[in-house]
Design a protein around this motif. Structure first.
Motif, mmCIF file in Angstrom:
data_model
loop_
_atom_site.group_PDB
_atom_site.id
_atom_site.type_symbol
_atom_site.label_atom_id
_atom_site.label_comp_id
_atom_site.label_asym_id
_atom_site.label_seq_id
_atom_site.Cartn_x
_atom_site.Cartn_y
_atom_site.Cartn_z
ATOM 1 N N ALA A 1 0.369 8.137 -9.525
ATOM 2 C CA ALA A 1 -0.392 6.991 -9.027
ATOM 3 C C ALA A 1 -1.578 7.484 -8.209
ATOM 4 O O ALA A 1 -1.430 8.359 -7.358
ATOM 5 C CB ALA A 1 0.494 6.096 -8.164
ATOM 6 N N HIS A 2 -2.744 6.935 -8.512
ATOM 7 C CA HIS A 2 -3.944 7.137 -7.703
ATOM 8 C C HIS A 2 -4.173 5.814 -7.001
ATOM 9 O O HIS A 2 -4.562 4.826 -7.633
ATOM 10 C CB HIS A 2 -5.123 7.496 -8.608
ATOM 11 C CG HIS A 2 -6.411 7.626 -7.860
ATOM 12 N ND1 HIS A 2 -7.616 7.501 -8.464
ATOM 13 C CD2 HIS A 2 -6.685 7.876 -6.552
ATOM 14 C CE1 HIS A 2 -8.584 7.665 -7.582
ATOM 15 N NE2 HIS A 2 -8.030 7.882 -6.416
ATOM 16 N N LEU A 3 -3.870 5.775 -5.712
ATOM 17 C CA LEU A 3 -3.905 4.523 -4.961
ATOM 18 C C LEU A 3 -5.154 4.475 -4.090
ATOM 19 O O LEU A 3 -5.431 5.396 -3.329
ATOM 20 C CB LEU A 3 -2.646 4.393 -4.105
ATOM 21 C CG LEU A 3 -1.332 4.464 -4.894
ATOM 22 C CD1 LEU A 3 -0.155 4.388 -3.949
ATOM 23 C CD2 LEU A 3 -1.274 3.367 -5.939
ATOM 24 N N ARG A 4 -5.895 3.371 -4.216
ATOM 25 C CA ARG A 4 -7.133 3.176 -3.468
ATOM 26 C C ARG A 4 -7.031 1.880 -2.665
ATOM 27 O O ARG A 4 -6.177 1.055 -2.903
ATOM 28 C CB ARG A 4 -8.318 3.083 -4.429
ATOM 29 C CG ARG A 4 -8.477 4.302 -5.308
ATOM 30 C CD ARG A 4 -9.595 4.148 -6.329
ATOM 31 N NE ARG A 4 -9.417 3.052 -7.255
ATOM 32 C CZ ARG A 4 -8.607 3.093 -8.324
ATOM 33 N NH1 ARG A 4 -7.888 4.164 -8.576
ATOM 34 N NH2 ARG A 4 -8.501 2.064 -9.129
ATOM 35 N N ASP A 5 -7.946 1.724 -1.761
ATOM 36 C CA ASP A 5 -8.035 0.490 -0.983
ATOM 37 C C ASP A 5 -6.675 0.052 -0.460
ATOM 38 O O ASP A 5 -6.247 -1.085 -0.631
ATOM 39 C CB ASP A 5 -8.661 -0.630 -1.831
ATOM 40 C CG ASP A 5 -10.079 -0.305 -2.232
ATOM 41 O OD1 ASP A 5 -10.765 0.382 -1.461
ATOM 42 O OD2 ASP A 5 -10.495 -0.724 -3.318
ATOM 43 N N ARG A 6 -6.007 1.001 0.177
ATOM 44 C CA ARG A 6 -4.696 0.701 0.738
ATOM 45 C C ARG A 6 -4.863 -0.086 2.038
ATOM 46 O O ARG A 6 -5.665 0.273 2.875
ATOM 47 C CB ARG A 6 -3.941 2.002 1.010
ATOM 48 C CG ARG A 6 -3.673 2.790 -0.263
ATOM 49 C CD ARG A 6 -3.232 4.182 0.025
ATOM 50 N NE ARG A 6 -4.398 4.921 0.516
ATOM 51 C CZ ARG A 6 -4.360 6.147 0.990
ATOM 52 N NH1 ARG A 6 -3.233 6.782 1.055
ATOM 53 N NH2 ARG A 6 -5.452 6.762 1.391
ATOM 54 N N SER A 7 -4.115 -1.158 2.158
ATOM 55 C CA SER A 7 -4.154 -1.939 3.387
ATOM 56 C C SER A 7 -2.728 -2.171 3.857
ATOM 57 O O SER A 7 -1.849 -2.464 3.056
ATOM 58 C CB SER A 7 -4.867 -3.275 3.161
ATOM 59 O OG SER A 7 -4.209 -4.023 2.168
ATOM 60 N N PRO A 8 -2.506 -2.000 5.153
ATOM 61 C CA PRO A 8 -1.144 -2.206 5.656
ATOM 62 C C PRO A 8 -0.731 -3.672 5.496
ATOM 63 O O PRO A 8 -1.516 -4.577 5.735
ATOM 64 C CB PRO A 8 -1.227 -1.813 7.131
ATOM 65 C CG PRO A 8 -2.672 -1.749 7.457
ATOM 66 C CD PRO A 8 -3.450 -1.653 6.187
#
Length: 120
Positions: free
Chosen positions: A8-15
């Protein structure tokens, strides 16, 4: 049979509380397929190109059939939206190579398939 991997290439991670719940529940979805995290976040050093975001790598020793079965399992599908609603990214399942893999053999196959060489 070579292992397979979920990358997985995860972008724009927000809690978000849903993401925390996803993290709390994901291992139970992996266990029946012997999936285990090899990379989960961690320090990332970009040495070529750009890579915005983070990396997750999960190994499935039983191969692609297990990786696919995990991803399609009701248990995983039940929690998937907890992540996808809050984190943009790409996920692929990819077959690994066996312990006897030799890149020279791949070069030989490519050379045989293109005896005149590659057009530039």
């Amino acid at each position: 049979m070579p292992a397979a991997y979920g990358l997985a290439h995860l972008r724009d991670r927000s809690p978000h509380p849903d993401v925390i719940e996803y993290l709390e529940r994901i291992q139970a979805t992996l266990d029946p397929f012997h999936g285990r995290f090899l990379i989960h976040g961690g320090t990332l050093e970009v040495v070529e190109g750009e890579w915005p975001g983070g990396v997750v790598l999960v190994e499935f020793p039983g191969g692609m059939a297990d990786a696919r079965a995990w991803y399609e399992s009701p248990a995983y599908q039940d929690i998937l939206r907890l992540r996808t609603d809050h984190i943009e990214g790409d996920v692929v399942l990819v077959e690994g190579v066996g312990p006897d893999y030799d890149p020279l053999q791949r070069a030989d196959k490519l050379r045989a398939a293109h005896p005149g060489g590659y057009a530039g």
